[in-house]
Design a protein around this motif. Structure first.
Motif, PDB file in Angstrom:
ATOM      1  N   LYS A   1      29.139 -26.288 -20.292  1.00 40.37           N
ATOM      2  CA  LYS A   1      29.049 -24.699 -19.721  1.00 40.37           C
ATOM      3  C   LYS A   1      28.736 -24.079 -21.010  1.00 40.37           C
ATOM      4  CE  LYS A   1      32.263 -24.752 -15.841  1.00 40.37           C
ATOM      5  NZ  LYS A   1      33.495 -24.116 -15.139  1.00 40.37           N
TER       6      LYS A   1
ATOM      7  N   SER B   1      28.370 -19.994 -22.824  1.00 40.79           N
ATOM      8  CA  SER B   1      29.236 -18.871 -22.726  1.00 40.79           C
ATOM      9  C   SER B   1      29.315 -17.990 -21.603  1.00 40.79           C
ATOM     10  CB  SER B   1      28.672 -17.919 -23.982  1.00 40.79           C
ATOM     11  OG  SER B   1      27.493 -17.471 -23.580  1.00 40.79           O
ATOM     12  N   GLU B   2      28.445 -18.162 -20.915  1.00 41.62           N
ATOM     13  CA  GLU B   2      28.519 -17.579 -19.314  1.00 41.62           C
ATOM     14  C   GLU B   2      29.062 -18.301 -18.168  1.00 41.62           C
ATOM     15  OE1 GLU B   2      24.742 -15.449 -18.897  1.00 41.62           O
ATOM     16  OE2 GLU B   2      24.647 -14.513 -20.741  1.00 41.62           O
ATOM     17  N   GLY B   3      29.327 -19.625 -18.640  1.00 40.38           N
ATOM     18  CA  GLY B   3      29.745 -20.392 -17.465  1.00 40.38           C
ATOM     19  C   GLY B   3      28.617 -21.357 -16.912  1.00 40.38           C
ATOM     20  N   TYR B   4      27.552 -20.944 -17.144  1.00 40.76           N
ATOM     21  CA  TYR B   4      26.261 -21.903 -16.609  1.00 40.76           C
ATOM     22  C   TYR B   4      26.142 -23.433 -17.193  1.00 40.76           C
ATOM     23  CZ  TYR B   4      21.750 -23.209 -14.993  1.00 40.76           C
ATOM     24  OH  TYR B   4      20.744 -23.882 -14.100  1.00 40.76           O
ATOM     25  N   TYR B   5      25.856 -24.168 -16.255  1.00 42.43           N
ATOM     26  CA  TYR B   5      25.869 -25.508 -16.796  1.00 42.43           C
ATOM     27  C   TYR B   5      24.777 -26.406 -15.802  1.00 42.43           C
ATOM     28  CZ  TYR B   5      28.580 -26.308 -12.629  1.00 42.43           C
ATOM     29  OH  TYR B   5      29.057 -26.285 -11.454  1.00 42.43           O
TER      30      TYR B   5
ATOM     31  N   ARG C   1      29.525 -24.788  -6.996  1.00 45.59           N
ATOM     32  CA  ARG C   1      28.558 -23.535  -6.760  1.00 45.59           C
ATOM     33  C   ARG C   1      27.816 -23.645  -5.533  1.00 45.59           C
ATOM     34  NH1 ARG C   1      25.167 -23.746 -12.634  1.00 45.59           N
ATOM     35  NH2 ARG C   1      24.786 -25.837 -11.828  1.00 45.59           N
TER      36      ARG C   1
END
Length: 189
Positions: free
Chosen positions: A142, A144-148, A99
């Motif tokens: 991650k 459901s929105e791909g955030y981690y 990112r």
């Protein structure tokens, strides 16, 4: 913030009583790395020789430790005179290269001032650097929105102008102690 028990055990030896934060001289290796700078260029530790250097691991999507630490350092640096600020670099090493590309790092560090430089690298480069300083980082699951989230150390390593490791600055170190040690580190010439 894994790895701190081992680091704490290693760093429990004797130190110079003149330092207010943790003296790590002789316990940690000199500053050495090959990473990508916030302008997209390959840089190594030699690029920063001649300046006292602070090294902090984090990531730009961090909501607490990273922005608080960076703002705290910026505030402390604001108490140094201009010449001292010109002789001190803060290297913010992102352990989240997926990112944090160079442009993202540059936009992030610009919020804190010209003394702050964003760096990142490949997994191998980051692993080599974190192993060198006996710290760890890791990635959460991650959503459901791909955030981690990313776990990373919260301490700051301080290096003398010649790249030798000098101090470990922790979150609970008093502001005046950090300021005193940075002035002493810069005065070493």
């Amino acid at each position: 913030m894994g790895g701190w028990f081992a680091l704490g055990a290693l760093l429990s030896g004797c130190s110079d009583p003149g330092w207010q934060t943790k003296d790590i001289s002789g316990l940690m290796p000199p500053l050495e790395f090959q990473l990508t700078g916030e302008s997209g260029e390959q840089v190594d530790a030699q690029t920063f020789r001649g300046d006292a250097t602070l090294l902090f691991f984090g990531f730009t999507h961090c909501h607490d430790v990273c922005p608080a630490t960076m703002a705290h350092l910026d505030s402390i640096m604001g108490e140094l005179d201009e010449e001292a600020r010109d002789d001190l670099q803060v290297l913010f090493v992102s352990v989240d290269p997926a990112r944090d590309d160079p442009e993202t790092l540059r936009e992030y560090t610009e919020n804190f001032g010209p003394e702050f430089v964003g760096l990142t690298g490949s997994e191998d480069q980051l692993d080599a650097l974190t192993r060198r300083y006996r710290v760890t980082y890791g990635y959460g699951e991650k959503d459901s929105e791909g955030y981690y989230m990313v776990s990373h150390p919260s301490a700051i390593f301080a290096f003398a102008r010649n790249g030798e490791a000098q101090l470990l600055i922790r979150q609970d170190d008093e502001r005046e102690d950090v300021l005193s040690d940075l002035r002493r580190l810069l005065a070493q010439g």
